[in-house]
Write a protein that holds these residues in place. Structure first.
Motif, PDB file in Angstrom:
ATOM      1  N   GLN A 198      39.430  49.630  43.020  1.00  0.00           N
ATOM      2  CA  GLN A 198      38.612  50.387  43.968  1.00  0.00           C
ATOM      3  C   GLN A 198      38.310  51.755  43.387  1.00  0.00           C
ATOM      4  O   GLN A 198      39.179  52.395  42.794  1.00  0.00           O
ATOM      5  CB  GLN A 198      39.361  50.533  45.287  1.00  0.00           C
ATOM      6  N   GLY A 199      37.047  52.196  43.543  1.00  0.00           N
ATOM      7  CA  GLY A 199      36.662  53.504  43.043  1.00  0.00           C
ATOM      8  C   GLY A 199      35.562  54.122  43.884  1.00  0.00           C
ATOM      9  O   GLY A 199      34.943  53.450  44.705  1.00  0.00           O
ATOM     10  N   ARG A 200      35.308  55.418  43.642  1.00  0.00           N
ATOM     11  CA  ARG A 200      34.269  56.136  44.393  1.00  0.00           C
ATOM     12  C   ARG A 200      32.866  55.800  43.907  1.00  0.00           C
ATOM     13  O   ARG A 200      31.904  55.941  44.656  1.00  0.00           O
ATOM     14  CB  ARG A 200      34.504  57.636  44.304  1.00  0.00           C
ATOM     15  N   THR A 201      32.742  55.395  42.630  1.00  0.00           N
ATOM     16  CA  THR A 201      31.453  55.009  42.062  1.00  0.00           C
ATOM     17  C   THR A 201      31.603  53.657  41.376  1.00  0.00           C
ATOM     18  O   THR A 201      32.728  53.201  41.112  1.00  0.00           O
ATOM     19  CB  THR A 201      30.968  56.037  41.015  1.00  0.00           C
ATOM     20  N   VAL A 202      30.475  53.046  41.043  1.00  0.00           N
ATOM     21  CA  VAL A 202      30.532  51.779  40.314  1.00  0.00           C
ATOM     22  C   VAL A 202      31.198  51.993  38.955  1.00  0.00           C
ATOM     23  O   VAL A 202      32.048  51.212  38.538  1.00  0.00           O
ATOM     24  CB  VAL A 202      29.121  51.175  40.151  1.00  0.00           C
ATOM     25  N   ALA A 203      30.818  53.086  38.264  1.00  0.00           N
ATOM     26  CA  ALA A 203      31.392  53.366  36.939  1.00  0.00           C
ATOM     27  C   ALA A 203      32.905  53.535  37.014  1.00  0.00           C
ATOM     28  O   ALA A 203      33.642  53.003  36.172  1.00  0.00           O
ATOM     29  CB  ALA A 203      30.742  54.603  36.344  1.00  0.00           C
ATOM     30  N   GLU A 204      33.372  54.290  37.995  1.00  0.00           N
ATOM     31  CA  GLU A 204      34.814  54.495  38.152  1.00  0.00           C
ATOM     32  C   GLU A 204      35.510  53.169  38.467  1.00  0.00           C
ATOM     33  O   GLU A 204      36.582  52.873  37.928  1.00  0.00           O
ATOM     34  CB  GLU A 204      35.084  55.507  39.265  1.00  0.00           C
ATOM     35  N   THR A 205      34.906  52.356  39.307  1.00  0.00           N
ATOM     36  CA  THR A 205      35.467  51.059  39.673  1.00  0.00           C
ATOM     37  C   THR A 205      35.566  50.148  38.454  1.00  0.00           C
ATOM     38  O   THR A 205      36.578  49.468  38.257  1.00  0.00           O
ATOM     39  CB  THR A 205      34.623  50.397  40.784  1.00  0.00           C
ATOM     40  N   LEU A 206      34.532  50.152  37.604  1.00  0.00           N
ATOM     41  CA  LEU A 206      34.559  49.341  36.386  1.00  0.00           C
ATOM     42  C   LEU A 206      35.652  49.801  35.431  1.00  0.00           C
ATOM     43  O   LEU A 206      36.354  48.981  34.828  1.00  0.00           O
ATOM     44  CB  LEU A 206      33.200  49.398  35.683  1.00  0.00           C
ATOM     45  N   GLU A 207      35.821  51.098  35.299  1.00  0.00           N
ATOM     46  CA  GLU A 207      36.861  51.639  34.423  1.00  0.00           C
ATOM     47  C   GLU A 207      38.252  51.223  34.911  1.00  0.00           C
ATOM     48  O   GLU A 207      39.100  50.786  34.126  1.00  0.00           O
ATOM     49  CB  GLU A 207      36.756  53.163  34.380  1.00  0.00           C
ATOM     50  N   ILE A 208      38.472  51.326  36.201  1.00  0.00           N
ATOM     51  CA  ILE A 208      39.761  50.933  36.779  1.00  0.00           C
ATOM     52  C   ILE A 208      39.972  49.432  36.628  1.00  0.00           C
ATOM     53  O   ILE A 208      41.053  48.970  36.264  1.00  0.00           O
ATOM     54  CB  ILE A 208      39.849  51.376  38.260  1.00  0.00           C
ATOM     55  N   ALA A 209      38.921  48.650  36.893  1.00  0.00           N
ATOM     56  CA  ALA A 209      39.013  47.187  36.774  1.00  0.00           C
ATOM     57  C   ALA A 209      39.353  46.776  35.346  1.00  0.00           C
ATOM     58  O   ALA A 209      40.141  45.851  35.129  1.00  0.00           O
ATOM     59  CB  ALA A 209      37.703  46.540  37.223  1.00  0.00           C
ATOM     60  N   ARG A 210      38.782  47.457  34.358  1.00  0.00           N
ATOM     61  CA  ARG A 210      39.070  47.152  32.950  1.00  0.00           C
ATOM     62  C   ARG A 210      40.555  47.379  32.658  1.00  0.00           C
ATOM     63  O   ARG A 210      41.210  46.541  32.038  1.00  0.00           O
ATOM     64  CB  ARG A 210      38.203  48.018  32.042  1.00  0.00           C
ATOM     65  N   ASP A 211      41.101  48.481  33.133  1.00  0.00           N
ATOM     66  CA  ASP A 211      42.517  48.777  32.903  1.00  0.00           C
ATOM     67  C   ASP A 211      43.423  47.775  33.617  1.00  0.00           C
ATOM     68  O   ASP A 211      44.401  47.293  33.055  1.00  0.00           O
ATOM     69  CB  ASP A 211      42.855  50.191  33.371  1.00  0.00           C
ATOM     70  N   VAL A 212      43.085  47.459  34.859  1.00  0.00           N
ATOM     71  CA  VAL A 212      43.881  46.501  35.637  1.00  0.00           C
ATOM     72  C   VAL A 212      43.833  45.125  34.980  1.00  0.00           C
ATOM     73  O   VAL A 212      44.863  44.449  34.846  1.00  0.00           O
ATOM     74  CB  VAL A 212      43.390  46.432  37.103  1.00  0.00           C
ATOM     75  N   ALA A 213      42.654  44.709  34.534  1.00  0.00           N
ATOM     76  CA  ALA A 213      42.509  43.398  33.891  1.00  0.00           C
ATOM     77  C   ALA A 213      43.378  43.312  32.640  1.00  0.00           C
ATOM     78  O   ALA A 213      44.058  42.309  32.415  1.00  0.00           O
ATOM     79  CB  ALA A 213      41.045  43.134  33.545  1.00  0.00           C
ATOM     80  N   ARG A 214      43.345  44.358  31.823  1.00  0.00           N
ATOM     81  CA  ARG A 214      44.175  44.374  30.609  1.00  0.00           C
ATOM     82  C   ARG A 214      45.651  44.197  30.939  1.00  0.00           C
ATOM     83  O   ARG A 214      46.350  43.396  30.317  1.00  0.00           O
ATOM     84  CB  ARG A 214      43.988  45.702  29.870  1.00  0.00           C
ATOM     85  N   LYS A 215      46.116  44.940  31.918  1.00  0.00           N
ATOM     86  CA  LYS A 215      47.532  44.871  32.289  1.00  0.00           C
ATOM     87  C   LYS A 215      47.897  43.512  32.866  1.00  0.00           C
ATOM     88  O   LYS A 215      48.962  42.964  32.561  1.00  0.00           O
ATOM     89  CB  LYS A 215      47.865  45.985  33.270  1.00  0.00           C
ATOM     90  N   LEU A 216      47.021  42.946  33.703  1.00  0.00           N
ATOM     91  CA  LEU A 216      47.300  41.635  34.284  1.00  0.00           C
ATOM     92  C   LEU A 216      47.313  40.546  33.219  1.00  0.00           C
ATOM     93  O   LEU A 216      48.183  39.672  33.223  1.00  0.00           O
ATOM     94  CB  LEU A 216      46.265  41.291  35.361  1.00  0.00           C
ATOM     95  N   ILE A 217      46.354  40.600  32.307  1.00  0.00           N
ATOM     96  CA  ILE A 217      46.289  39.587  31.252  1.00  0.00           C
ATOM     97  C   ILE A 217      47.514  39.683  30.342  1.00  0.00           C
ATOM     98  O   ILE A 217      48.084  38.670  29.949  1.00  0.00           O
ATOM     99  CB  ILE A 217      44.981  39.717  30.456  1.00  0.00           C
TER     100      ILE A 217
END
Length: 75
Positions: A30-49
Motif C-alpha cells: 500500500q502506498g500514497r502514489t502508484v510509484a510508491e506502491t510499486l516500489e513497496i510491492a517490489r521489495d515485498v515480492a523480493r522478500k516473499l520469494i
C-alpha cells in the motif's frame, strides 16, 4: 535473473493505492502514489520469494529481450 510479476493495483476510497498479486502468495503493498506502491510491492515480492520455495520463483516468467510494459504518467 529478472522475472515478470503481474500486479493488480486499485485506488481505495481512503485515497491510497493497494497492490496485490496472484503470482506471489501473500503479496500486499500500500502506498500514497502508484510509484510508491510499486516500489513497496517490489521489495515485498523480493522478500516473499526469498522466504518461499524456489518453485515459486521458477513459476514466474523470465524477462525476455522484448516485453510490454504499461507506462503510467500524470498529466
Amino acid at each position: 535473473m529478472e522475472k515478470i510479476l503481474h500486479l493488480h493495483i486499485e485506488k481505495l476510497p481512503e485515497g491510497v493505492y493497494l497492490a496485490t498479486s496472484e503470482s506471489v502468495q501473500g503479496l500486499i503493498a500500500q502506498g500514497r502514489t502508484v510509484a510508491e506502491t510499486l516500489e513497496i510491492a517490489r521489495d515485498v515480492a523480493r522478500k516473499l520469494i526469498e522466504a518461499q520455495q524456489e518453485d515459486e520463483l521458477a513459476a514466474l516468467p523470465t524477462v525476455n529481450d522484448a516485453f510490454d510494459y504499461p507506462l503510467i504518467i500524470g498529466v
